[in-house]
Design an enzyme around this catalytic site. Structure first.
Site, PDB file in Angstrom:
ATOM      1  N   ASN A   1      -6.683 -16.778 -34.581  1.00  0.00           N
ATOM      2  CA  ASN A   1      -5.838 -15.635 -34.260  1.00  0.00           C
ATOM      3  C   ASN A   1      -4.430 -16.102 -33.892  1.00  0.00           C
ATOM      4  O   ASN A   1      -4.257 -16.782 -32.874  1.00  0.00           O
ATOM      5  CB  ASN A   1      -6.436 -14.852 -33.094  1.00  0.00           C
ATOM      6  CG  ASN A   1      -5.494 -13.768 -32.575  1.00  0.00           C
ATOM      7  OD1 ASN A   1      -5.288 -12.759 -33.232  1.00  0.00           O
ATOM      8  ND2 ASN A   1      -4.884 -14.011 -31.413  1.00  0.00           N
ATOM      9  N   GLU A   2      -3.484 -15.783 -34.748  1.00  0.00           N
ATOM     10  CA  GLU A   2      -2.048 -15.901 -34.439  1.00  0.00           C
ATOM     11  C   GLU A   2      -1.525 -17.317 -34.236  1.00  0.00           C
ATOM     12  O   GLU A   2      -0.413 -17.494 -33.749  1.00  0.00           O
ATOM     13  CB  GLU A   2      -1.687 -15.009 -33.227  1.00  0.00           C
ATOM     14  CG  GLU A   2      -1.867 -13.529 -33.537  1.00  0.00           C
ATOM     15  CD  GLU A   2      -1.535 -12.582 -32.386  1.00  0.00           C
ATOM     16  OE1 GLU A   2      -1.370 -13.050 -31.255  1.00  0.00           O
ATOM     17  OE2 GLU A   2      -1.452 -11.371 -32.645  1.00  0.00           O
TER      18      GLU A   2
ATOM     19  N   GLU B   1      -3.463  -5.846 -36.799  1.00  0.00           N
ATOM     20  CA  GLU B   1      -3.332  -5.574 -35.360  1.00  0.00           C
ATOM     21  C   GLU B   1      -2.099  -4.722 -35.130  1.00  0.00           C
ATOM     22  O   GLU B   1      -1.038  -5.032 -35.664  1.00  0.00           O
ATOM     23  CB  GLU B   1      -3.140  -6.871 -34.547  1.00  0.00           C
ATOM     24  CG  GLU B   1      -4.387  -7.606 -34.208  1.00  0.00           C
ATOM     25  CD  GLU B   1      -4.146  -8.679 -33.130  1.00  0.00           C
ATOM     26  OE1 GLU B   1      -3.193  -8.529 -32.334  1.00  0.00           O
ATOM     27  OE2 GLU B   1      -4.904  -9.648 -33.108  1.00  0.00           O
TER      28      GLU B   1
END
Ligand code: NAG
Ligand code: NAG
Ligand code: NAG
Ligand code: NAG
Ligand code: NAG
Ligand code: NAG
Ligand code: NAG
Ligand code: NAG
Ligand code: NAG
Length: 893
Positions: free
Chosen positions: A471-472, A569
């Site tokens: 994630n990210e 997101e």
């Protein structure tokens, strides 16, 4: 404790005995001042709470008060009598499905091994130490102290972030331990890095051979070939459709103890597909892997698995029987589903960049849904009932996808089984989030075991449609979130590629070629690969997926939002309902500016950001009673959140079929976030425990299979028809203007020959607002609201949607609505018949802690309306009447 013989069958020798060590153990702290019973599977915090030694850890400020628990080192111990005759078995194993996290394991006082990763299983050979009466101890080390120690030992260069932001009240160096990254705190959750044995533990004894794992994967055509095509052709071809036949790849691993080779056969049966296949196998001593390909006859029509809203979730019962020499029979039953998945990245006419969308069984599908976080800080509190409630709620809100976010856990088996059954597609992250990670040998080895273990455990689930490395973290490096010295950047880039590409990706591709893999989310897909895995702009809206947050721009203005390929997101915060907060707070906490309200807010400035958005379009509560003001503020944050995410999601939904200024072809909207880990302000649409916030009711409408979307561009009002249906429909569009002060439409425009195209978003209506107002005579932007819906001759065909022509704080003619409710029971459900004395925006029915949900809520009410209440536990009309409160916008004035 349970004692069971796996797969007992009369007349033949079966797999050896399995003795579960679930149940009551003892747990003690580092200096022995505390010793108490503890349930396994379970956590230290739960044991202390059950014993009455601590309060509910979620109560008020207890996350701080109970920090000592995570800083202490706890020891779990048990003693037991082996319920079978040990001398009859050649080999005995101790198997853990999950230990959280760092522990030394002593069996009869002998150290047999260590654990350092909560995401992998462990098994230990205890043949030489096991006795009829045995003891087992797990000496845990504080995860917080361990992480700090590992960080200190990493002397060559720092691996940031060191610590979370102060407002998260968390612990440091979580990136140095393979434990749920959010357990050290997150911007929506507390720090509870507990210790415990969180999954099953058992002893298995065997002769001849032991089945260590069994995994399978249905594939269509030849994936192997296609994986290379994927590298070459800039198109992710998940399948080769030329052979048009299904094969199931089955892989089993055995520990063979017999010194002689063990012969036998494996028989796979899928009765409904008229498939029975037997293969001969021969196993030499040692660790042996058996691979079998089961071909499904081409002439047999296999029904494929479909995502929710697109078809059935058909699956087939399959049994796999290993019949080995010496009369050893090992049988496993499973459900097998067939579906293909492709991630399409190809040129788009009229746009730079590449598409980024999924095809399931060859059909392009818009991903509608949200992001999943752990349902509790303590997984021992996550019941099967809770999982069902949360996942059913996702489906009830017309979602078809959840992203299992990389800062939590690989969810339990039941989660994926439910997603299979409900048709929820899962975007599965590996558990790395918003941080840089070390790549030391020991860490990498642990990660390799974890990834192999998880892919083998999960790959048979059709619900999982993509693996994502983290994630990210791609964007974190590119934008340099953690301010690493630019001259050191190469080290971190190399570490990134080492971890996610050379290790995780390599394992995924060797274990599962049937699904796309991306290294990060957000990412630019193929462009990221071409740019050495760290794209120039991972947030690019013309490649891959994107994440988007903006709390200060006006969320009613769709121009705020990116017309991206897929938005995985995006979101806005709100507060959970008062009944949820009440359980963990006390009177002095019940105001928006209390110490408690500040403490629960883990996102810097979050409470202020919410009020900022509220104030753009609504009046702040005007009551003098402080409790009433608090409740009204909670209500308004939920109204704001629902309305913001509605605007944003509808923008993504209607952008699927168009390219405007080189942007568009949006094929997915996954808002942040579905569920909550505790009772606090967050981006969630489901509160802790599962109660629906207003957003979740909105989601049910904005994710409807057929949705009219209204918006303005340069003073022109448009209605788009957005369809997830598989064929075109001729319908009627009705656009009405209502005066805020009257239940009768001022005017209605009807077009009875609009065509809704299958799987597309098309313009159905276009008129300058000035013309619309003029036509309707008595209307101005402030006095009227636009309402619209699609219908067939007989019935409503879409949710009724609306468009505000001005901020509601400027609305004229809105008066206090007197809403009366009559409740009646019809079988298992309750009918709420509502009447209002005036047009009422955001009508909110709340039955406090009564578990259940309404068929609709938070709606614009014109005159009268009936909604259903589906209770999740038995209740009564009287209880509902007592618990009910009804709020609409003007009640906060
Ligand atoms: C926990 O274990 C660590 C490392 O073994 C040690 O440094 C620390 O003092 C222990 N803490 C307690 C409270 O026993
Ligand atoms: C033992 O540990 C507990 C919990 O950390 C602590 O409160 C207590 O003071 C310690 N007792 C002694 C004798 O060190
Ligand atoms: C256990 O098995 C051994 C070997 O088969 C046998 O000699 C012994 O009598 C058994 N003990 C019990 C208690 O059944
Ligand atoms: C383990 O060691 C403790 C003392 O260190 C002793 O009291 C106990 O009997 C031993 N247990 C076993 C099963 O050997
Ligand atoms: C789905 O299942 C139902 C009931 O079994 C069946 O009637 C229907 O034809 C199936 N639909 C598709 C698209 O296969
Ligand atoms: C499939 O297996 C499940 C679980 O064993 C069983 O309940 C079900 O009846 C089976 N279905 C069919 C069609 O055999
Ligand atoms: C395979 O291709 C055929 C013909 O192009 C198509 O009808 C079918 O849906 C495809 N099957 C899958 C599983 O993609
Ligand atoms: C009805 O809508 C269609 C577009 O779906 C449009 O072509 C047609 O002109 C409209 N008819 C009227 C009477 O406005
Ligand atoms: C609301 O309406 C009900 C039923 O019409 C009436 O009995 C009640 O007095 C009204 N309440 C107020 C505050 O006007």
């Amino acid at each position: 404790m349970l004692w069971l013989l796996a797969l007992f069958r009369a007349g033949c020798v079966v797999a050896g005995p399995s003795y579960s060590l679930r149940g009551s153990w003892r747990v003690s702290n580092g200096n022995g001042s505390l010793e108490l019973p503890a349930t396994v599977p379970g956590y230290v915090h739960s044991a202390l709470h059950q014993r009455g030694l601590i309060q509910d850890p979620y109560y008020r400020f207890n996350d701080l008060n109970y920090r000592w628990i995570s800083l202490d080192n706890w020891t779990y111990s048990t003693e037991f009598k082996i319920p079978f005759n040990l001398s009859e078995w050649q080999k005995v194993k101790l198997i853990f499905d999950g230990v959280d996290t760092v522990a030394e394991i002593l069996f009869n006082n002998v150290t047999i091994g260590k654990t350092d990763n909560m995401f992998t299983g462990y098994s230990f050979d205890i043949t030489n130490v096991v006795k009829d009466v045995s003891s087992l101890k797990l000496r845990f080390q504080s995860a917080v102290l361990y992480a700090a120690q590992q960080s200190r030992a990493h002397t060559r260069y720092p691996v940031p972030p060191e610590c979370p932001p102060a407002e998260q009240k968390g612990e440091c160096h979580v990136n140095f331990i393979r434990k749920a990254q959010c357990s050290f705190s997150w911007d929506w959750g507390p720090s509870f890095p507990s210790q415990g044995i969180w999954k099953d533990v058992r002893i298995e004894a065997y002769n001849i051979a032991h089945l260590d794992y069994l995994t399978f994967l249905p594939v269509y055509g030849n994936y192997f070939q296609n994986y290379f095509a994927y590298e070459r052709l800039r198109i992710v071809v998940g399948l080769d459709n030329t052979s048009q036949a299904w094969t199931i790849e089955i892989e089993a691993s055995f520990d063979v103890v017999s010194p002689e080779p063990v012969g036998g056969q494996v028989t796979v049966a899928i009765p409904k597909l008229k498939t029975w296949q037997t293969n001969h196998i021969e196993l030499q001593q040692g660790q042996r892997i058996v691979k079998v390909l089961v071909k499904i006859r081409k002439d047999f029509a296999v029904e494929t698995w479909w995502p929710h809203g697109h078809g059935n979730q058909t699956g087939y019962n399959m049994t796999i029987l290993f019949a080995l020499d010496g009369g050893l029979n090992i049988e496993k039953a499973a459900k097998v589903y067939f579906r293909t998945v492709q991630l399409i990245e190809e040129d788009i006419k009229g746009s730079p960049g590449l598409s980024f969308y999924f095809k399931i069984n060859g059909l392009p599908i818009f991903l509608k849904g949200s992001n999943w976080i752990p349902a509790d800080s303590f997984q021992d509190k996550v019941t099967s009932e809770l999982l069902q409630r949360l996942l059913q709620s996702a489906v009830d809100a017309n979602m078809n996808t959840l992203r299992v976010w990389g800062g939590g856990i690989y969810e339990q088996d039941e989660f994926y089984a439910l997603c299979d059954e409900l048709g929820i597609m899962v975007w599965q992250d590996f558990m790395f989030a918003s941080a840089l990670y070390p790549t030391k040998q020991g860490f990498l080895e642990s990660v390799r075991k974890e990834v192999t273990y998880q892919v083998r455990r999960l790959k048979s689930h059709p619900s999982i449609i993509i693996w994502s490395g983290n994630n990210e973290n791609e964007v974190a490096l590119r934008v340099n979130w953690f301010h690493v010295n630019p001259s050191d950047m190469k080290i971190y880039l190399d570490d990134y590629v080492t971890l996610y590409v050379k290790n995780i990706r390599e394992i995924v591709l060797s274990e599962d070629k049937s699904r796309p893999f991306i290294a990060s989310s957000p990412t630019n897909g193929i462009k990221t690969m071409e740019e050495g895995w760290i794209s120039q702009d991972p947030y690019s809206i013309q490649y891959g997926d994107t994440h988007f947050y903006n709390y200060y721009s006006d969320c009613w203005n769709w121009k705020t939002f990116p017309k991206a390929r897929l938005v995985s997101e995006y979101g806005y915060q709100s507060w959970p309902s008062f009944s949820t907060l009440e359980k963990v707070s006390t009177r002095e906490d019940w105001s928006y500016n209390s110490r408690f309200s500040l403490h629960r807010q883990h996102h810097g400035n979050g409470n202020h950001e919410m009020l900022h958005q509220v104030k753009l379009h609504f009046k702040l509560p005007q009551k003098t009673d402080p409790l009433r003001t608090f409740k009204d503020t909670i209500y308004l944050t939920q109204v704001m959140q629902a309305q913001c995410i509605k605007t944003e999601t509808e923008f993504y939904m209607r952008s699927r079929s168009e390219i405007v200024g080189g942007q568009g072809h949006t094929m997915g909207a996954l808002y942040w976030q579905l569920n909550d880990i505790w009772q606090g302000p967050s981006w969630a649409s489901l509160e802790y425990g599962g109660k629906w916030k207003m957003l979740h009711y909105f989601a049910q409408r904005f994710f409807a299979p057929l949705l009219p979307v209204g918006f303005e561009d340069e003073g022109v009002f448009y209605v788009y028809g957005v369809s997830d249906l598989h064929r075109d429909y001729h319908t009627k569009l009705t656009v009405s203007l209502y005066h805020w002060s009257s239940p009768k439409p001022v005017c209605s425009l009807v077009n009875s020959s609009v065509v809704i195209k299958a799987g597309e978003a098309v313009v159905l209506f276009k008129k300058p607002v000035s013309v619309l107002l003029l036509r309707c005579g008595r209307c101005t932007r402030e006095t009227c609201v636009v309402s619209f819906y699609l219908s067939t001759d007989k019935e409503l065909f879409s949710p009724t949607n609306y468009h505000f022509l001005s901020s509601l704080k400027d609305a004229k003619g809105l008066v206090k609505a007197n809403i009366t409710v009559n409740i009646s029971q019809q079988g298992d459900v309750f009918v709420f018949d509502l009447k209002t004395s005036a047009v009422a925006p955001f009508v909110w029915l709340d039955v406090g802690n009564t578990p259940g949900r309404f068929s609709d809520n938070g709606f614009l009410m014109i005159k009268s309306r009936s909604v259903l209440f589906y209770p999740w536990k038995p209740t009564s009309k009287r209880k509902l009447q007592q618990a009910l409160s009804v709020t609409s916008l003007t009640d906060t004035y």
